[in-house]
Design an enzyme around this catalytic site. Structure first.
Site, PDB file in Angstrom:
ATOM      1  CG  ASP A  17      40.723  43.284  36.889  1.00 41.62           C
ATOM      2  OD1 ASP A  17      40.454  44.386  37.423  1.00 41.62           O
ATOM      3  OD2 ASP A  17      40.435  42.196  37.417  1.00 41.62           O
ATOM      4  CB  CYS A  20      42.054  49.177  39.281  1.00 42.92           C
ATOM      5  SG  CYS A  20      41.695  50.642  38.298  1.00 42.92           S
ATOM      6  CG  HIS A 140      45.844  51.493  38.052  1.00 36.65           C
ATOM      7  ND1 HIS A 140      45.201  50.307  37.807  1.00 36.65           N
ATOM      8  CD2 HIS A 140      46.617  51.290  39.148  1.00 36.65           C
ATOM      9  CE1 HIS A 140      45.594  49.408  38.708  1.00 36.65           C
ATOM     10  NE2 HIS A 140      46.448  49.987  39.531  1.00 36.65           N
TER      11      HIS A 140
END
Length: 158
Positions: A17, A20, A140
């Site tokens: 979101d 991370c 990510h």
């Protein structure tokens, strides 16, 4: 057991979101402190607190950090205070200073079945039991923790 020794690591999926990096570091810091794994909502709260402290740490260390940040310093820090701004290497370095803990970043490579260390931050705070995060190579971060490994003595009940 040091990170340099062979020990299975287990990835912990972290919500993607925009937080991370901060979520995964906060998750690892909880484990390192011997606390339970934080819930998703607790991760969010801890991530936002950590992000605010990281932005403050940039300001505190401006003379040491301004040169390696992209663009205007004030704009960069203002952007990093926003909850959905992605973090990267500069933020990992500041996380290590804020938490006063070492952070090790891992990544899977095509030449290995297990993740490999690609970066280490905060080594001045120790080298054992770092906060571990897993970078996917595309922006990510997930949490990473040692798997529970049963030793022969534990299997025998010793």
């Amino acid at each position: 057991m040091s990170d340099r020794e062979l020990r299975p690591l287990r990835a912990i999926r972290i919500t993607g979101d925009g937080r991370c990096l901060f979520r995964s570091v906060a998750y690892g810091a909880c484990l390192r402190r011997g606390k339970q794994s934080p819930s998703d909502s607790a991760q969010k709260e801890l991530a936002d607190e950590l992000r605010a402290k990281v932005a403050d740490e940039f300001v505190k260390r401006r003379g040491d950090t301004e040169w390696f940040l992209e663009g205007d310093f004030e704009s960069y820090v203002r952007k990093m205070r926003k909850p959905y701004a992605w973090g990267g290497e500069p933020e990992l370095l500041m996380c290590a200073h804020v938490l006063r803990m070492p952070i090790t970043v891992y990544m899977y490579t095509s030449s290995s079945d297990s993740p490999r260390i690609i970066a280490e931050y905060g080594q001045e705070y120790g080298k054992d039991n770092p906060v571990r995060v897993l970078y996917d190579g595309y922006g990510h971060y997930d949490g990473l923790q040692p798997s529970l490994v049963r030793t022969q003595s534990r299997l025998r009940g010793v």
